[in-house]
Write a protein that holds these residues in place. Structure first.
Motif, PDB file in Angstrom:
ATOM      1  N   ILE A  18       5.635   2.763 -21.018  1.00 10.98           N
ATOM      2  CA  ILE A  18       5.753   1.517 -21.766  1.00 10.98           C
ATOM      3  C   ILE A  18       4.830   1.530 -22.981  1.00 10.98           C
ATOM      4  N   ASP A  19       4.074   2.624 -23.141  1.00 13.18           N
ATOM      5  CA  ASP A  19       3.228   2.813 -24.320  1.00 13.18           C
ATOM      6  C   ASP A  19       4.032   3.554 -25.373  1.00 13.18           C
ATOM      7  N   LEU A  20       4.546   2.827 -26.354  1.00 14.02           N
ATOM      8  CA  LEU A  20       5.392   3.419 -27.384  1.00 14.02           C
ATOM      9  C   LEU A  20       4.586   4.010 -28.530  1.00 14.02           C
ATOM     10  N   LEU A  21       3.265   3.829 -28.494  1.00 10.53           N
ATOM     11  CA  LEU A  21       2.421   4.330 -29.570  1.00 10.53           C
ATOM     12  C   LEU A  21       1.815   5.686 -29.240  1.00 10.53           C
ATOM     13  N   GLY A  22       1.741   6.022 -27.949  1.00  9.07           N
ATOM     14  CA  GLY A  22       1.212   7.316 -27.541  1.00  9.07           C
ATOM     15  C   GLY A  22      -0.253   7.500 -27.848  1.00  9.07           C
ATOM     16  N   THR A  23      -1.024   6.440 -27.676  1.00  9.19           N
ATOM     17  CA  THR A  23      -2.451   6.502 -27.985  1.00  9.19           C
ATOM     18  C   THR A  23      -3.273   6.518 -26.703  1.00  9.19           C
ATOM     19  N   GLY A  24      -4.448   7.158 -26.786  1.00  7.07           N
ATOM     20  CA  GLY A  24      -5.393   7.087 -25.680  1.00  7.07           C
ATOM     21  C   GLY A  24      -5.013   7.961 -24.500  1.00  7.07           C
ATOM     22  N   ARG A  25      -5.916   7.996 -23.520  1.00  6.12           N
ATOM     23  CA  ARG A  25      -5.676   8.772 -22.298  1.00  6.12           C
ATOM     24  C   ARG A  25      -4.530   8.135 -21.524  1.00  6.12           C
ATOM     25  N   PRO A  26      -3.608   8.969 -21.029  1.00  3.06           N
ATOM     26  CA  PRO A  26      -2.488   8.405 -20.276  1.00  3.06           C
ATOM     27  C   PRO A  26      -2.954   7.771 -18.969  1.00  3.06           C
ATOM     28  N   CYS A  27      -2.247   6.746 -18.587  1.00  2.00           N
ATOM     29  CA  CYS A  27      -2.514   6.034 -17.336  1.00  2.00           C
ATOM     30  C   CYS A  27      -1.200   5.919 -16.583  1.00  2.00           C
ATOM     31  N   VAL A  28      -1.239   6.163 -15.298  1.00  2.57           N
ATOM     32  CA  VAL A  28      -0.076   5.994 -14.438  1.00  2.57           C
ATOM     33  C   VAL A  28      -0.354   4.846 -13.482  1.00  2.57           C
ATOM     34  N   VAL A  29       0.574   3.922 -13.413  1.00  5.20           N
ATOM     35  CA  VAL A  29       0.510   2.833 -12.441  1.00  5.20           C
ATOM     36  C   VAL A  29       1.623   3.064 -11.433  1.00  5.20           C
ATOM     37  N   SER A  30       1.270   3.145 -10.172  1.00  6.13           N
ATOM     38  CA  SER A  30       2.276   3.381  -9.138  1.00  6.13           C
ATOM     39  C   SER A  30       2.006   2.468  -7.953  1.00  6.13           C
ATOM     40  N   GLY A  31       3.003   2.320  -7.114  1.00  7.50           N
ATOM     41  CA  GLY A  31       2.833   1.494  -5.928  1.00  7.50           C
ATOM     42  C   GLY A  31       4.142   1.303  -5.205  1.00  7.50           C
ATOM     43  N   ARG A  32       4.126   0.387  -4.253  1.00  2.00           N
ATOM     44  CA  ARG A  32       5.322   0.074  -3.497  1.00  2.00           C
ATOM     45  C   ARG A  32       5.460  -1.442  -3.394  1.00  2.00           C
ATOM     46  N   VAL A  33       6.692  -1.886  -3.248  1.00  2.00           N
ATOM     47  CA  VAL A  33       6.969  -3.290  -2.960  1.00  2.00           C
ATOM     48  C   VAL A  33       7.476  -3.351  -1.532  1.00  2.00           C
ATOM     49  N   LEU A  34       6.797  -4.173  -0.724  1.00  2.00           N
ATOM     50  CA  LEU A  34       7.031  -4.172   0.723  1.00  2.00           C
ATOM     51  C   LEU A  34       7.236  -5.581   1.249  1.00  2.00           C
ATOM     52  N   ALA A  35       7.861  -5.670   2.422  1.00  2.00           N
ATOM     53  CA  ALA A  35       7.868  -6.910   3.192  1.00  2.00           C
ATOM     54  C   ALA A  35       6.548  -6.997   3.958  1.00  2.00           C
ATOM     55  N   ALA A  36       6.276  -8.147   4.529  1.00  2.00           N
ATOM     56  CA  ALA A  36       4.999  -8.350   5.229  1.00  2.00           C
ATOM     57  C   ALA A  36       4.819  -7.387   6.390  1.00  2.00           C
ATOM     58  N   ASP A  37       5.912  -6.922   6.985  1.00  2.00           N
ATOM     59  CA  ASP A  37       5.810  -5.987   8.114  1.00  2.00           C
ATOM     60  C   ASP A  37       5.754  -4.531   7.664  1.00  2.00           C
ATOM     61  N   GLY A  38       5.677  -4.306   6.359  1.00  2.00           N
ATOM     62  CA  GLY A  38       5.589  -2.950   5.842  1.00  2.00           C
ATOM     63  C   GLY A  38       6.916  -2.309   5.497  1.00  2.00           C
ATOM     64  N   THR A  39       8.008  -3.027   5.726  1.00  2.00           N
ATOM     65  CA  THR A  39       9.323  -2.500   5.368  1.00  2.00           C
ATOM     66  C   THR A  39       9.461  -2.413   3.852  1.00  2.00           C
ATOM     67  N   PRO A  40       9.866  -1.256   3.321  1.00  2.00           N
ATOM     68  CA  PRO A  40      10.014  -1.143   1.867  1.00  2.00           C
ATOM     69  C   PRO A  40      11.159  -2.009   1.355  1.00  2.00           C
ATOM     70  N   LEU A  41      11.030  -2.480   0.138  1.00  2.00           N
ATOM     71  CA  LEU A  41      12.043  -3.328  -0.487  1.00  2.00           C
ATOM     72  C   LEU A  41      12.645  -2.579  -1.677  1.00  2.00           C
ATOM     73  N   PRO A  42      13.718  -1.821  -1.434  1.00  2.00           N
ATOM     74  CA  PRO A  42      14.350  -1.081  -2.531  1.00  2.00           C
ATOM     75  C   PRO A  42      15.042  -2.021  -3.507  1.00  2.00           C
ATOM     76  N   ASP A  43      15.235  -1.521  -4.731  1.00  2.00           N
ATOM     77  CA  ASP A  43      15.969  -2.234  -5.772  1.00  2.00           C
ATOM     78  C   ASP A  43      15.314  -3.566  -6.149  1.00  2.00           C
ATOM     79  N   THR A  44      13.999  -3.659  -5.939  1.00  2.00           N
ATOM     80  CA  THR A  44      13.257  -4.829  -6.410  1.00  2.00           C
ATOM     81  C   THR A  44      13.099  -4.743  -7.922  1.00  2.00           C
ATOM     82  N   GLU A  45      13.358  -5.832  -8.600  1.00  2.00           N
ATOM     83  CA  GLU A  45      13.177  -5.859 -10.059  1.00  2.00           C
ATOM     84  C   GLU A  45      11.716  -6.156 -10.377  1.00  2.00           C
ATOM     85  N   LEU A  46      11.128  -5.331 -11.230  1.00  2.00           N
ATOM     86  CA  LEU A  46       9.740  -5.495 -11.655  1.00  2.00           C
ATOM     87  C   LEU A  46       9.689  -5.686 -13.163  1.00  2.00           C
TER      88      LEU A  46
END
Length: 289
Positions: A115-143
């Motif tokens: 999402i950095d269209l300028l290509g400046t600075g040290r790269p950063c990766v943001v990663s994670g998961r979207v889950l239900a309260a019981d730990g079930t993964p939630l595919p196709d979640t819009e972020l």
């Protein structure tokens, strides 16, 4: 009945008696009672009340397609966070303010895109998961993701410097509820101070700064959508956010990674900054479908 200091509130409340929408009637009656109590408490002069009307008028005039001064006013008075907190779910990730810069549509992007269209600075990766309260993964979640750049500015604040959509992206989680994207570590920054809200902060001796953060809105079928942030741990103003949005559970370590395998997987070069941020979505409340 004469309109006096003593009879004013009852007279106005009674004027709403024919309101068919009962929730609207409740709101207007409560607003009237609290507003009248406020006026009786501070006993404003005519000049002070005129100044108050002028202030709110100027707040309205400052709003446009890319700037929402009324949201900013709600934020600095803590009203936005109060409403968010009252409507949050104990089962899901804590919610925070939308903020005044969610005023343009985020471009749709694929997982792993930058999402950095300028290509400046040290790269950063943001990663994670979207889950239900019981730990079930939630595919196709819009972020929906948006953030400022390394200098603390959003794209809409620098249309001559940043291309539209810089720092923004609309993603969908994969089959295991995972997401990842490339960006830069955002900076802390001041909220806009060139308008009436900025003058209010100056007059009351308050600083305008927000700690570094990335905004998220997560939305999945059958789940309560959540508007939240991830805050950069250890940054300035983490304990004195101008809009009161920091919650300890949302503070995330943005750590240096030397893992070559991870770097190759994410499409960056080691060393890079890596932040892991999982979100939990509560079930949709009954009767909202």
């Amino acid at each position: 009945m004469d309109f006096t200091v003593e009879t004013a509130t009852d007279a106005v409340v009674d004027s709403f008696r024919e309101t068919k929408d009962q929730r609207l009637r409740q709101i207007m009656e409560s607003l009237t009672r609290h507003l009248h109590d406020f006026v009786r408490d501070i006993e404003p002069t005519l000049e002070e009340w005129e100044a108050a009307i002028g202030f709110l008028t100027e707040v309205g005039h400052k709003c446009d397609d890319t700037r929402q001064e009324f949201v900013l006013l709600s934020d600095v008075l803590g009203v936005s966070m109060l409403v968010e907190t009252m409507n949050g779910s104990e089962e899901g990730t804590e919610s925070t303010v939308l903020g005044p810069f969610h005023m343009t549509e985020s471009p749709r992007r694929e997982l792993g895109d930058s999402i950095d269209l300028l290509g400046t600075g040290r790269p950063c990766v943001v990663s994670g998961r979207v889950l239900a309260a019981d730990g079930t993964p939630l595919p196709d979640t819009e972020l929906d993701v948006w953030q400022c750049n390394e200098e603390g500015f959003y794209d809409v604040q620098q249309p001559d410097v940043q291309p539209p959509g810089n720092g923004r992206g609309l993603f969908r989680t994969d089959g295991e509820g995972r997401f990842w994207f490339r960006t830069v570590v955002p900076s802390h920054y001041p909220i806009p101070t060139d308008g009436p809200v900025g003058r209010l902060l100056q007059a009351t001796g308050r600083h305008p700064y927000r700690p570094a953060h990335i905004h998220f809105i997560a939305n999945a079928d059958g789940r309560r959508a959540v508007t939240t942030h991830t805050f950069v741990a250890g940054g300035p103003y983490i304990d004195s956010d101008a809009v009161f949005a920091v919650k300890s559970g949302l503070i995330t370590e943005f750590s240096e990674s030397h893992e070559e395998q991870d770097a190759e997987r994410f499409g960056v070069t080691a060393p890079f900054t890596h932040a892991r941020f999982d979100m939990v979505l509560a079930p949709e409340a009954e009767g909202t479908r």
